[in-house]
Design a protein around this motif. Structure first.
Motif, short mmCIF file in Angstrom:
data_model
loop_
_atom_site.label_atom_id
_atom_site.label_comp_id
_atom_site.label_asym_id
_atom_site.label_seq_id
_atom_site.Cartn_x
_atom_site.Cartn_y
_atom_site.Cartn_z
N HIS A 137 -3.09 -0.78 -3.16
CA HIS A 137 -2.76 0.32 -2.24
C HIS A 137 -2.86 -0.27 -0.83
N ASP A 138 -1.91 -1.13 -0.52
CA ASP A 138 -1.95 -1.98 0.68
C ASP A 138 -1.37 -1.22 1.87
N GLY B 145 -5.12 3.18 2.94
CA GLY B 145 -4.93 2.60 1.61
C GLY B 145 -6.26 2.32 0.97
N GLU C 66 4.82 6.18 -3.80
CA GLU C 66 5.13 4.89 -4.41
C GLU C 66 3.98 3.90 -4.30
N ARG C 67 3.24 3.94 -3.21
CA ARG C 67 2.23 2.91 -2.95
C ARG C 67 0.79 3.42 -3.03
N ARG D 147 -0.22 -6.95 -7.46
CA ARG D 147 0.62 -6.07 -6.65
C ARG D 147 0.67 -4.66 -7.20
N ASP E 237 6.89 -1.28 5.11
CA ASP E 237 7.95 -0.60 4.36
C ASP E 237 8.52 0.56 5.18
N ALA F 255 2.61 -0.91 3.26
CA ALA F 255 3.15 0.44 3.35
C ALA F 255 3.73 0.71 4.74
N ILE G 143 6.75 6.96 0.48
CA ILE G 143 5.91 5.76 0.42
C ILE G 143 4.52 6.09 -0.09
#
Length: 418
Positions: free
Chosen positions: A241-242, A227, A322-323, A237, A249, A246, A319
């Motif tokens: 890019h955590d 990330g 999305e992230r 948030r 999740d 991730a 993911i």
């Protein structure tokens, strides 16, 4: 089995090797390393004291037999592994080797000879804990250890698998060439006694169990989520890019898919472990920019393993989008499921009944060397002995009475094979 003194001999074999490989918590017998080699040397000396012959094969496994058995054109093999996980229990693997040796000792002392001679094998390197790959000793015999496997590093010393195997006397050049190092036609059956590594037999009050099949697995030793490391207090948030969130999740999505598949009756177990950020840079005030974890799925079905694996990879892709992270996978490792031979399951069931032991037919969730023999076309069977407190921990608690029932059942099974 009628020879007096077999039980005290078993107790001594267990206690001596526990003392020899005790690490202060449990036992540690490193694959192709010190604890395993110390155990091998001890077993060589024991065999010599009992008039048994012992030789090392080209993967540095030990093969025990009665005098002249090595010349037999057809044999039964019985065995298990002598390595352990770090701070493990004393019975995982080793109990199967002891059981076979007791049968040989009883034969040497004048028991009724088996129609088909028995050889007992002490395999090296069954546990994946040391190099990230399982079945090194047995896999090498079937040409299933590759050059890339030989380059894998030992978890604590950093030595290559090749260096460790070579030091123990293995024929590394033949292993690298993936030659078959045994005569499969000579081995008419493979049997393995092993402790159960789960709670089923204790819950069902079973002393023994006949194994119907062994789950295979697909695994990655290390998956890295990349990330962006930033200050925890200033990045909202929607701009993060955590890597940790991730990974969390992903784990939750995997768990939900697993739950749905179980409701449909699919055989599957999933584990994610060794989750970590980089200790050199992690901080309570830092958004994790990199998180690593291991991933494993097990099933009796190869199709289930592949379908679930592709599902996991699809979720990783989702993911990532999305992230704003990226998942990096190391080498994928696959062990095929195995089905035990129906005839040998019957033979072992009859042998358990002859011991007047409570038993059932159950599957094995853990992997065993027997799976390689079964998938190589050698008729294979397994017998479980009850064991409390699970396995891969120092609290394994196999009762010696149950073990001796298992030894008697194995002896009865060998006597039935022709």
């Amino acid at each position: 089995m009628s020879r007096p003194g077999l039980r005290p001999m078993a107790e001594k074999l267990f206690s001596d090797v526990r003392e020899l490989t005790f690490d202060g918590v449990g036992v540690t017998r490193q694959s192709y390393g010190r604890g395993e080699s110390d155990t091998a040397d001890y077993l060589r000396a024991f065999a010599a004291s009992e008039g048994l012959e012992v030789r090392a094969d080209r993967a540095a496994n030990l093969v025990f037999g009665l005098p002249q058995t090595a010349a037999a054109s057809a044999v039964t093999w019985c065995g298990s592994h002598i390595d352990s996980v770090p701070q493990g229990g004393n019975f995982d693997g080793y109990a199967g080797v002891v059981a076979g040796l007791l049968c040989l000792v009883a034969q040497k002392a004048g028991g009724t000879p088996y129609a088909r001679p028995l050889e007992v094998v002490a395999f090296r390197g069954e546990e994946s804990a040391w190099f990230g790959k399982a079945y090194m000793g047995s896999g090498a015999l079937f040409g299933k250890v590759s050059e890339s496997d030989l380059a894998l590093k030992q978890r604590t010393t950093g030595e290559s698998m090749e260096a460790c195997m070579r030091r123990c006397g293995a024929d590394v050049e033949a292993i690298r060439a993936q030659q078959t190092l045994l005569d499969k036609a000579r081995i008419k059956a493979y049997l393995e006694l092993h402790i159960e590594q789960g709670p089923v037999m204790v819950a069902r009050q079973l002393s023994l169990a006949v194994v119907s099949g062994i789950r295979g697995n697909v695994r990655h030793n290390r998956v890295v989520c990349h990330g962006d490391a930033q200050h925890s207090g200033v990045v909202p948030r929607w701009l993060r890019h955590d890597a940790m969130f991730a990974v969390a999740d992903l784990i939750m999505r995997i768990d939900e898919h697993w739950r749905v598949l179980l409701e449909r009756g699919t055989d599957l177990v999933v584990t994610t472990g060794i989750v970590s950020t980089d200790p050199a840079e992690h901080s309570i005030s830092r958004i994790p920019g990199q998180v690593s974890f291991s991933l494993e799925a097990r099933s009796k079905s190869t199709d289930t393993l592949e379908a679930f694996y592709q599902l996991v990879r699809a979720e990783c892709g989702s993911i990532e989008r999305e992230r704003g992270v990226r998942f990096e996978f190391d080498r994928r490792l696959l062990s095929d499921p195995a089905t035990m031979d129906e005839k040998l399951c019957g033979v072992l069931s009859e042998a358990c009944a002859a011991q007047q032991a409570a038993f059932e037919l159950i599957p094995s969730g853990a992997g065993h060397d027997a799976s390689l023999f079964a998938n190589a076309g050698i008729p294979s069977g397994m017998l479980f002995v009850r064991n409390q407190n699970g396995s891969h921990n120092p609290h394994e608690a196999m009762d010696i009475e149950d073990f001796m029932l298992g030894v008697g059942a194995m002896d009865a099974a060998f006597a039935r094979l022709k």
